[in-house]
Scaffold this motif. Structure first.
Motif, PDB file in Angstrom:
ATOM      1  N   ALA A 240      32.206  41.178  78.089  1.00 49.72           N
ATOM      2  CA  ALA A 240      32.041  42.366  77.249  1.00 49.72           C
ATOM      3  C   ALA A 240      31.326  43.490  77.995  1.00 49.72           C
ATOM      4  O   ALA A 240      31.633  44.670  77.794  1.00 49.72           O
ATOM      5  CB  ALA A 240      31.257  42.000  75.987  1.00 49.72           C
ATOM      6  N   LEU A 241      30.386  43.142  78.877  1.00 52.34           N
ATOM      7  CA  LEU A 241      29.607  44.151  79.607  1.00 52.34           C
ATOM      8  C   LEU A 241      30.173  44.449  80.992  1.00 52.34           C
ATOM      9  O   LEU A 241      29.640  45.300  81.703  1.00 52.34           O
ATOM     10  CB  LEU A 241      28.152  43.689  79.747  1.00 52.34           C
ATOM     11  N   GLY A 242      31.227  43.726  81.386  1.00 51.52           N
ATOM     12  CA  GLY A 242      31.821  43.952  82.702  1.00 51.52           C
ATOM     13  C   GLY A 242      30.956  43.468  83.844  1.00 51.52           C
ATOM     14  O   GLY A 242      31.001  44.034  84.946  1.00 51.52           O
ATOM     15  N   LEU A 243      30.163  42.403  83.621  1.00 51.31           N
ATOM     16  CA  LEU A 243      29.261  41.885  84.655  1.00 51.31           C
ATOM     17  C   LEU A 243      29.878  40.678  85.356  1.00 51.31           C
ATOM     18  O   LEU A 243      30.444  39.796  84.701  1.00 51.31           O
ATOM     19  CB  LEU A 243      27.928  41.460  84.038  1.00 51.31           C
ATOM     20  N   PRO A 244      29.767  40.588  86.671  1.00 55.93           N
ATOM     21  CA  PRO A 244      30.196  39.379  87.370  1.00 55.93           C
ATOM     22  C   PRO A 244      29.318  38.199  86.966  1.00 55.93           C
ATOM     23  O   PRO A 244      28.106  38.357  86.769  1.00 55.93           O
ATOM     24  CB  PRO A 244      30.019  39.720  88.855  1.00 55.93           C
ATOM     25  N   LEU A 245      29.926  37.028  86.869  1.00 55.13           N
ATOM     26  CA  LEU A 245      29.208  35.817  86.482  1.00 55.13           C
ATOM     27  C   LEU A 245      29.431  34.754  87.555  1.00 55.13           C
ATOM     28  O   LEU A 245      30.577  34.381  87.833  1.00 55.13           O
ATOM     29  CB  LEU A 245      29.705  35.311  85.130  1.00 55.13           C
ATOM     30  N   ILE A 246      28.358  34.282  88.153  1.00 53.62           N
ATOM     31  CA  ILE A 246      28.426  33.166  89.097  1.00 53.62           C
ATOM     32  C   ILE A 246      27.903  31.945  88.367  1.00 53.62           C
ATOM     33  O   ILE A 246      26.755  31.931  87.905  1.00 53.62           O
ATOM     34  CB  ILE A 246      27.596  33.455  90.356  1.00 53.62           C
ATOM     35  N   ALA A 247      28.748  30.936  88.237  1.00 54.50           N
ATOM     36  CA  ALA A 247      28.375  29.768  87.446  1.00 54.50           C
ATOM     37  C   ALA A 247      28.526  28.509  88.270  1.00 54.50           C
ATOM     38  O   ALA A 247      29.461  28.373  89.071  1.00 54.50           O
ATOM     39  CB  ALA A 247      29.238  29.682  86.183  1.00 54.50           C
ATOM     40  N   GLY A 248      27.606  27.575  88.066  1.00 56.32           N
ATOM     41  CA  GLY A 248      27.670  26.270  88.721  1.00 56.32           C
ATOM     42  C   GLY A 248      27.532  25.181  87.687  1.00 56.32           C
ATOM     43  O   GLY A 248      27.040  25.406  86.577  1.00 56.32           O
ATOM     44  N   ASP A 261      35.033  36.936  86.981  1.00 51.09           N
ATOM     45  CA  ASP A 261      34.891  38.397  86.919  1.00 51.09           C
ATOM     46  C   ASP A 261      36.245  39.050  86.633  1.00 51.09           C
ATOM     47  O   ASP A 261      36.946  39.486  87.553  1.00 51.09           O
ATOM     48  CB  ASP A 261      34.325  38.920  88.248  1.00 51.09           C
ATOM     49  N   PRO A 262      36.639  39.149  85.368  1.00 50.01           N
ATOM     50  CA  PRO A 262      37.922  39.791  85.057  1.00 50.01           C
ATOM     51  C   PRO A 262      38.027  41.222  85.569  1.00 50.01           C
ATOM     52  O   PRO A 262      39.108  41.654  85.974  1.00 50.01           O
ATOM     53  CB  PRO A 262      37.958  39.746  83.519  1.00 50.01           C
ATOM     54  N   CYS A 268      38.095  34.668  83.700  1.00 50.95           N
ATOM     55  CA  CYS A 268      36.773  34.413  83.127  1.00 50.95           C
ATOM     56  C   CYS A 268      36.598  32.900  82.974  1.00 50.95           C
ATOM     57  O   CYS A 268      37.528  32.120  83.193  1.00 50.95           O
ATOM     58  CB  CYS A 268      36.605  35.131  81.794  1.00 50.95           C
ATOM     59  N   TYR A 269      35.413  32.486  82.596  1.00 49.01           N
ATOM     60  CA  TYR A 269      35.112  31.061  82.492  1.00 49.01           C
ATOM     61  C   TYR A 269      36.025  30.375  81.473  1.00 49.01           C
ATOM     62  O   TYR A 269      36.512  29.265  81.692  1.00 49.01           O
ATOM     63  CB  TYR A 269      33.641  30.885  82.105  1.00 49.01           C
ATOM     64  N   GLN A 270      36.296  31.039  80.364  1.00 48.10           N
ATOM     65  CA  GLN A 270      37.085  30.396  79.318  1.00 48.10           C
ATOM     66  C   GLN A 270      38.568  30.333  79.672  1.00 48.10           C
ATOM     67  O   GLN A 270      39.310  29.565  79.072  1.00 48.10           O
ATOM     68  CB  GLN A 270      36.880  31.098  77.970  1.00 48.10           C
ATOM     69  N   CYS A 271      39.003  31.140  80.642  1.00 52.20           N
ATOM     70  CA  CYS A 271      40.362  30.978  81.152  1.00 52.20           C
ATOM     71  C   CYS A 271      40.535  29.591  81.771  1.00 52.20           C
ATOM     72  O   CYS A 271      41.595  28.964  81.667  1.00 52.20           O
ATOM     73  CB  CYS A 271      40.666  32.025  82.230  1.00 52.20           C
ATOM     74  N   ILE A 272      39.489  29.121  82.451  1.00 48.12           N
ATOM     75  CA  ILE A 272      39.557  27.842  83.173  1.00 48.12           C
ATOM     76  C   ILE A 272      39.172  26.680  82.275  1.00 48.12           C
ATOM     77  O   ILE A 272      39.719  25.577  82.383  1.00 48.12           O
ATOM     78  CB  ILE A 272      38.629  27.890  84.406  1.00 48.12           C
ATOM     79  N   CYS A 345      39.051  37.306  77.672  1.00 47.50           N
ATOM     80  CA  CYS A 345      39.394  38.381  78.608  1.00 47.50           C
ATOM     81  C   CYS A 345      40.858  38.815  78.524  1.00 47.50           C
ATOM     82  O   CYS A 345      41.252  39.781  79.188  1.00 47.50           O
ATOM     83  CB  CYS A 345      39.059  37.967  80.046  1.00 47.50           C
ATOM     84  N   GLY A 346      41.681  38.094  77.756  1.00 51.65           N
ATOM     85  CA  GLY A 346      43.082  38.479  77.614  1.00 51.65           C
ATOM     86  C   GLY A 346      43.828  38.465  78.934  1.00 51.65           C
ATOM     87  O   GLY A 346      44.620  39.355  79.246  1.00 51.65           O
ATOM     88  N   GLY A 347      43.560  37.455  79.762  1.00 52.59           N
ATOM     89  CA  GLY A 347      44.255  37.359  81.025  1.00 52.59           C
ATOM     90  C   GLY A 347      43.728  38.298  82.082  1.00 52.59           C
ATOM     91  O   GLY A 347      44.441  38.685  83.001  1.00 52.59           O
ATOM     92  N   GLY A 348      42.477  38.694  81.944  1.00 52.74           N
ATOM     93  CA  GLY A 348      41.874  39.560  82.951  1.00 52.74           C
ATOM     94  C   GLY A 348      42.024  41.040  82.656  1.00 52.74           C
ATOM     95  O   GLY A 348      41.646  41.871  83.450  1.00 52.74           O
ATOM     96  N   ALA A 349      42.606  41.388  81.512  1.00 55.48           N
ATOM     97  CA  ALA A 349      42.812  42.808  81.169  1.00 55.48           C
ATOM     98  C   ALA A 349      41.478  43.477  80.973  1.00 55.48           C
ATOM     99  O   ALA A 349      40.574  42.893  80.393  1.00 55.48           O
ATOM    100  CB  ALA A 349      43.655  42.911  79.912  1.00 55.48           C
TER     101      ALA A 349
END
Length: 349
Positions: A240-248, A261-262, A268-272, A345-349
């Motif tokens: 929602a804020l357009g921030l990159p997310l690094i997750a482990g 990072d869409p 995004c995480y929920q895509c995977i 993210c709607g497929g990165g849109a």
């Protein structure tokens, strides 16, 4: 004329002796001069006062003109001096302050020597604002390495306290910290390592009410949590804020890391991970156990991705996931694709 001039000098000297203000002395001399000038202008040519003060108005007019020029010249000098001092003060205030102290230059010398980072990259690190969710297994090495690397502002969110069972892997905490909120224990360790960084501890549980306001103050978010509810919330807020997310993530002997990072062309995480795994398929560390050094390996990788992300060095982990199997010392990378039907993210849109 000489007598009047001597009288004026006497007024000035007596005033100085009796500590009369200069302004008042000037007024007295001015009044004396004005009285003489007036006498020359209004009295007859043969009047005793005119004869006693030179007999002609011309010398007094010349004297007055010289005095006026001197006063005007001094006023201009004062104005120019004031303007010059103001300009110097303004230049001093606006002069660029040194980016790094000598202590910092020495501390970050190994970074600055790297052509992929250099002084420009180190300055970017100093100006960066990074938020870390979780001060546990992954958060511990991440926070220590971000502080050591000179990331200027680091936020840490966690509502838990240090427990004895944490110390097998959460290396930012110490035995003496047991019972202390993790964010404060982590803050103390980070500032002890690098007092030049600014640490913002948030002792709270992340929820939908506070996530957006909290994330808005940062440029980059790291997720080191161990539950899917929080991971999904972090992902939604970052998208929602357009921030990159690094997750482990960790389990037993295996860890994984990716950058979601869409906006940057990555899923995004929920895509995977579109749905929460069924019970038992993705047990937490508390349920399944985890080997102690593994969080250090994955957490250090996450911190390294932060440095690369901020400085622009190398290639990041967008649209790919690194999986590390510590039991067999194997690593592999898989490509990730956005889902067109992703509800976040709607497929990165």
């Amino acid at each position: 004329m000489g007598f009047v001039l001597a009288l004026m000098v006497g007024f000035w000297g007596l005033g100085a002796i009796f500590k009369v203000a200069k302004a008042k002395r000037r007024v007295l001399i001015g009044m004396t001069y004005g009285a003489v000038l007036l006498a020359h202008l209004v009295l007859p040519l043969d009047a005793p006062i005119r004869l006693a003060t030179g007999g002609s108005v011309r010398p007094w007019l010349i004297l007055g003109g010289i005095a006026a020029v001197v006063v005007a010249y001094r006023a201009v000098l004062r104005q120019l001096r004031a303007k010059a001092q103001s300009k110097v003060a303004e230049m001093s205030e606006n002069a660029p302050k040194p980016t790094f102290t000598n202590v910092e230059l020495d501390r970050y010398a190994r970074h600055i020597m790297l052509r992929e980072i250099g002084g420009v990259g180190q300055k970017k690190l100093k100006n960066a604002r990074v938020l870390v969710i979780g001060a546990g297994g992954l958060g511990s090495p991440v926070l220590l390495y971000l502080a050591a690397a000179g990331v200027g502002t680091i936020g840490v969110v966690d509502d838990d306290v240090v427990d004895n069972s944490n110390l097998q892997r959460q290396v930012i905490h110490r035995d003496a910290d047991i019972g202390m909120p993790k964010v404060f224990s982590a803050q103390a360790a980070m500032l002890a390592q690098n007092p030049k960084v600014e640490v913002h501890p948030y002792q709270r549980r992340l929820d939908a009410d506070n996530a957006a306001d909290l994330f808005a103050d940062y440029d980059l978010v790291l997720d080191g949590t161990d539950n899917f509810e929080t991971r999904y919330l972090v992902n939604r807020t970052c998208v929602a804020l357009g921030l990159p997310l690094i997750a482990g993530a960790l389990t037993q002997w295996e860890g994984q890391i990716s950058t979601y990072d869409p906006v940057g062309g990555a899923p995004c995480y929920q895509c995977i991970f579109p749905k929460v795994p069924a019970a038992g398929l993705a047990p937490s560390c508390a349920e399944a156990g985890v080997v102690g050094p593994l969080p250090g390996v994955i957490g250090a990788m996450m911190a390294l991705e932060v440095v690369k992300e901020i400085t622009g060095a190398g290639e990041g982990m967008r649209a790919q996931m690194l999986i590390y199997d510590a039991l067999y010392a194997e690593t592999r990378k898989i490509r990730l694709k956005a889902r067109a039907d992703c509800p976040v993210c709607g497929g990165g849109a």
